[in-house]
Design a protein around this motif. Structure first.
Motif, mmCIF file in Angstrom:
data_model
loop_
_atom_site.group_PDB
_atom_site.id
_atom_site.type_symbol
_atom_site.label_atom_id
_atom_site.label_comp_id
_atom_site.label_asym_id
_atom_site.label_seq_id
_atom_site.Cartn_x
_atom_site.Cartn_y
_atom_site.Cartn_z
ATOM 1 N N ALA A 296 0.823 -1.206 0.000
ATOM 2 C CA ALA A 296 0.000 0.000 0.000
ATOM 3 C C ALA A 296 0.855 1.252 0.000
ATOM 4 C CB ALA A 296 -0.929 -0.005 1.215
ATOM 5 N N GLN A 297 1.937 1.234 0.783
ATOM 6 C CA GLN A 297 2.836 2.388 0.846
ATOM 7 C C GLN A 297 3.436 2.683 -0.523
ATOM 8 O OE1 GLN A 297 6.686 1.349 1.503
ATOM 9 N NE2 GLN A 297 6.966 3.217 0.324
ATOM 10 N N GLU A 298 3.873 1.644 -1.233
ATOM 11 C CA GLU A 298 4.478 1.873 -2.537
ATOM 12 C C GLU A 298 3.454 2.381 -3.542
ATOM 13 O OE1 GLU A 298 7.825 -0.172 -5.373
ATOM 14 O OE2 GLU A 298 6.684 -1.429 -4.004
ATOM 15 N N LEU A 299 2.232 1.880 -3.477
ATOM 16 C CA LEU A 299 1.186 2.342 -4.388
ATOM 17 C C LEU A 299 0.831 3.802 -4.124
ATOM 18 C CD1 LEU A 299 -1.178 -0.781 -4.423
ATOM 19 C CD2 LEU A 299 0.377 -0.031 -6.241
ATOM 20 N N LEU A 300 0.732 4.170 -2.839
ATOM 21 C CA LEU A 300 0.395 5.552 -2.491
ATOM 22 C C LEU A 300 1.482 6.510 -2.957
ATOM 23 C CD1 LEU A 300 -1.014 4.995 1.115
ATOM 24 C CD2 LEU A 300 -2.316 5.787 -0.871
ATOM 25 N N LEU A 301 2.744 6.152 -2.702
ATOM 26 C CA LEU A 301 3.838 7.024 -3.126
ATOM 27 C C LEU A 301 3.930 7.085 -4.650
ATOM 28 C CD1 LEU A 301 6.705 6.243 -0.588
ATOM 29 C CD2 LEU A 301 5.147 8.196 -0.630
ATOM 30 N N ALA A 302 3.655 5.982 -5.322
ATOM 31 C CA ALA A 302 3.682 5.993 -6.785
ATOM 32 C C ALA A 302 2.611 6.932 -7.337
ATOM 33 C CB ALA A 302 3.480 4.581 -7.328
ATOM 34 N N ALA A 303 1.413 6.900 -6.755
ATOM 35 C CA ALA A 303 0.351 7.812 -7.196
ATOM 36 C C ALA A 303 0.744 9.266 -6.952
ATOM 37 C CB ALA A 303 -0.952 7.483 -6.471
ATOM 38 N N ALA A 304 1.349 9.523 -5.783
ATOM 39 C CA ALA A 304 1.772 10.888 -5.468
ATOM 40 C C ALA A 304 2.855 11.376 -6.418
ATOM 41 C CB ALA A 304 2.263 10.949 -4.024
ATOM 42 N N LEU A 305 3.803 10.499 -6.741
ATOM 43 C CA LEU A 305 4.892 10.896 -7.629
ATOM 44 C C LEU A 305 4.423 11.030 -9.078
ATOM 45 C CD1 LEU A 305 7.834 8.815 -6.150
ATOM 46 C CD2 LEU A 305 7.330 11.234 -5.857
ATOM 47 N N PHE A 306 3.425 10.250 -9.463
ATOM 48 C CA PHE A 306 2.827 10.453 -10.787
ATOM 49 C C PHE A 306 2.201 11.847 -10.845
ATOM 50 C CE2 PHE A 306 -0.706 10.417 -13.767
ATOM 51 C CZ PHE A 306 -0.136 9.856 -14.899
ATOM 52 N N GLY A 307 1.499 12.219 -9.765
ATOM 53 C CA GLY A 307 0.914 13.563 -9.713
ATOM 54 C C GLY A 307 1.972 14.646 -9.769
ATOM 55 N N LEU A 308 3.078 14.463 -9.056
ATOM 56 C CA LEU A 308 4.165 15.439 -9.118
ATOM 57 C C LEU A 308 4.747 15.536 -10.524
ATOM 58 C CD1 LEU A 308 6.252 14.957 -5.840
ATOM 59 C CD2 LEU A 308 5.105 17.041 -6.603
ATOM 60 N N GLY A 309 4.970 14.377 -11.133
ATOM 61 C CA GLY A 309 5.508 14.383 -12.486
ATOM 62 C C GLY A 309 4.590 15.075 -13.471
ATOM 63 N N SER A 310 3.286 14.937 -13.265
ATOM 64 C CA SER A 310 2.324 15.552 -14.184
ATOM 65 C C SER A 310 2.317 17.075 -14.091
ATOM 66 C CB SER A 310 0.914 15.015 -13.901
ATOM 67 O OG SER A 310 0.403 15.550 -12.688
ATOM 68 N N ALA A 311 2.922 17.631 -13.036
ATOM 69 C CA ALA A 311 2.993 19.088 -12.890
ATOM 70 C C ALA A 311 4.265 19.669 -13.489
ATOM 71 C CB ALA A 311 2.901 19.468 -11.413
ATOM 72 N N VAL A 312 5.148 18.810 -13.990
ATOM 73 C CA VAL A 312 6.407 19.280 -14.572
ATOM 74 C C VAL A 312 6.151 19.910 -15.945
ATOM 75 C CG1 VAL A 312 8.638 18.552 -15.492
ATOM 76 C CG2 VAL A 312 7.807 17.618 -13.330
ATOM 77 N N HIS A 313 6.751 21.083 -16.160
ATOM 78 C CA HIS A 313 6.696 21.734 -17.464
ATOM 79 C C HIS A 313 8.123 21.862 -17.968
ATOM 80 C CE1 HIS A 313 5.833 25.476 -20.087
ATOM 81 N NE2 HIS A 313 5.414 24.409 -20.723
ATOM 82 N N LEU A 314 8.524 20.990 -18.889
ATOM 83 C CA LEU A 314 9.925 20.893 -19.306
ATOM 84 C C LEU A 314 10.504 22.194 -19.856
ATOM 85 C CD1 LEU A 314 9.970 17.324 -20.892
ATOM 86 C CD2 LEU A 314 10.816 18.036 -18.653
ATOM 87 N N PRO A 315 9.766 22.972 -20.667
ATOM 88 C CA PRO A 315 10.347 24.243 -21.125
ATOM 89 C C PRO A 315 10.729 25.171 -19.975
ATOM 90 C CG PRO A 315 8.462 23.664 -22.480
ATOM 91 C CD PRO A 315 8.479 22.692 -21.327
ATOM 92 N N SER A 316 9.940 25.174 -18.894
ATOM 93 C CA SER A 316 10.270 26.016 -17.753
ATOM 94 C C SER A 316 11.507 25.498 -17.035
ATOM 95 C CB SER A 316 9.086 26.080 -16.778
ATOM 96 O OG SER A 316 7.970 26.689 -17.387
ATOM 97 N N LEU A 317 11.622 24.164 -16.925
ATOM 98 C CA LEU A 317 12.791 23.585 -16.258
ATOM 99 C C LEU A 317 14.075 23.918 -17.003
ATOM 100 C CD1 LEU A 317 11.579 20.012 -15.235
ATOM 101 C CD2 LEU A 317 11.743 22.053 -13.818
ATOM 102 N N SER A 318 13.984 24.030 -18.315
ATOM 103 C CA SER A 318 15.192 24.263 -19.102
ATOM 104 C C SER A 318 15.816 25.620 -18.819
ATOM 105 C CB SER A 318 14.875 24.150 -20.598
ATOM 106 O OG SER A 318 13.991 25.180 -21.001
ATOM 107 N N ARG A 319 15.037 26.564 -18.268
ATOM 108 C CA ARG A 319 15.576 27.903 -18.024
ATOM 109 C C ARG A 319 16.609 27.898 -16.906
ATOM 110 N NH1 ARG A 319 9.721 29.516 -17.997
ATOM 111 N NH2 ARG A 319 9.162 29.726 -20.182
ATOM 112 N N THR A 320 16.449 26.999 -15.927
ATOM 113 C CA THR A 320 17.436 26.912 -14.845
ATOM 114 C C THR A 320 18.231 25.615 -14.953
ATOM 115 O OG1 THR A 320 15.741 25.917 -13.422
ATOM 116 C CG2 THR A 320 16.063 28.306 -13.247
ATOM 117 N N GLY A 321 18.167 24.987 -16.129
ATOM 118 C CA GLY A 321 18.785 23.681 -16.302
ATOM 119 C C GLY A 321 20.258 23.588 -15.940
ATOM 120 N N PRO A 322 21.136 24.460 -16.479
ATOM 121 C CA PRO A 322 22.571 24.311 -16.184
ATOM 122 C C PRO A 322 22.894 24.415 -14.692
ATOM 123 C CG PRO A 322 22.226 25.728 -18.092
ATOM 124 C CD PRO A 322 20.884 25.490 -17.495
ATOM 125 N N LYS A 323 22.310 25.374 -14.009
ATOM 126 C CA LYS A 323 22.593 25.536 -12.584
ATOM 127 C C LYS A 323 22.048 24.358 -11.781
ATOM 128 C CE LYS A 323 22.754 30.602 -12.498
ATOM 129 N NZ LYS A 323 22.166 31.822 -11.908
#
Length: 347
Positions: A296-323
């Motif tokens: 259950a713990q692994e399933l809950l954390l997997a769902a939470a991390l899927f939600g976190l990943g779904s909030a990632v916007h790669l073009p925005s991340l690239s602006r601070t990428g090198p640092k």
């Protein structure tokens, strides 16, 4: 920049599925993401399910057929999964750690683990601030590298009221470097002259996420895996005092806001984590109950991390990428070196 349900972008507003906002669509999507992550792990055991969940969440946020759902109708449920399910998973994580197991490591190892974590946390935080990373990124990345990866980032971000952009950037970085450790560290087992048990302790003290620790240590056999998991869970237990210190610091600096209110000294999910550690230490829980709780713990954390990943916007991340990349690689070398030194000193 993270996506929110109220935000629209040119060319996507018309494509967004209509319908009332609510948690159910997002939770269903998170469940589908967890199932897909499980299948990936089954097909490629070297890829931990939690790592696969983050990657699939990012993919869902950028795939043309799913992005409108992720940004629109599913956003509320994905946010709920990210915050609430993350805390529930951290509580159940406490059932993996018993006080008797910790003491069995020996006092030298027990003392070494917080020393390595403290050195990594302070060094990463200092370097992140020197590099000028925005917002809470230095703090969140330091917590992720020194304690327990994405779970620590989610916990610290929750009590520190961190911006979603900072959280998802930190999770992406710690996931990438933790995955890199799965490939690199086993290659150093022989050249560094470590026994299987010492290699396990090195992995447990130096790799970020629990799943990544398991994937890395299992390459050296059961002795290495057992040592690695115990040392790693000892690091996980450091999450409770870290969160308490951050809450006290926020109070002293007057960081309480109308959005977050006045946070408790020890948040409820941290109390739950400690309670689960105490319950596991009694030895009263049968193996079947612990196995179900672990799943259950692994399933809950997997769902939470899927939600976190779904909030990632790669073009925005690239602006601070090198640092960000520089901080990630430097911190990865720092914790690996500190953990290796600690293992040698306590061998």
């Amino acid at each position: 920049m993270a996506f929110t349900g109220s935000r629209t972008r040119r060319g996507t507003a018309r494509a967004r599925p209509a319908g009332p906002a609510g948690p159910v669509p997002g939770l269903v999507l998170a469940a589908a993401g967890v199932a897909a992550a499980w299948l990936v792990h089954r097909a490629v055991p070297a890829v931990p399910m939690l790592t696969a969940a983050v990657v699939l969440g990012v993919a869902a946020a950028h795939a043309p057929w799913s992005a409108p759902w992720v940004r629109g109708r599913c956003r509320a449920g994905l946010t709920l999964a990210t915050k609430r399910l993350m805390r529930a998973g951290i509580v159940l994580l406490g059932l993996k750690l018993g006080l008797g197991d910790v003491l069995g490591l020996g006092w030298a190892t027990v003392a070494m683990v917080p020393a390595v974590a403290a050195a990594t946390f302070c060094g990463t935080w200092w370097l992140g601030r020197r590099l000028g990373l925005p917002g809470d990124q230095p703090l969140l990345i330091a917590a992720g590298y020194s304690i327990c990866g994405a779970s620590a980032i989610g916990a610290v971000g929750s009590v520190h009221d961190s911006d979603d952009d900072d959280v998802v950037t930190s999770v992406a970085l710690v996931t990438l470097c933790g995955t890199l450790a799965i490939a690199v560290l086993p290659l150093l087992h022989g050249p560094l002259g470590l026994t299987d048990a010492e290699f396990g302790r090195w992995v447990g003290a130096g790799v970020h996420d629990v799943g990544q620790v398991v994937a890395t240590a299992q390459t050296a056999g059961p002795a290495a895996l057992g040592e690695a998991v115990l040392v790693k869970l000892l690091r996980v237990a450091l999450l409770a005092p870290l969160v308490a210190v951050l809450v006290v610091s926020a109070r002293r600096r007057g960081r309480d806001t109308p959005r977050s209110g006045r946070p408790p000294l020890v948040p409820l999910f941290v109390v739950g984590f400690l309670a689960m550690v105490a319950l596991r230490s009694t030895g009263l829980l049968p193996a079947q109950v612990l196995a179900v709780a672990g799943a259950a713990q692994e399933l809950l954390l997997a769902a939470a991390l899927f939600g976190l990943g779904s909030a990632v916007h790669l073009p925005s991340l690239s602006r601070t990428g090198p640092k960000v990349a520089l901080l990630g690689l430097t911190s990865w070398v720092l914790i690996a070196t500190a953990a290796y030194a600690g293992v040698l000193l306590t061998a």
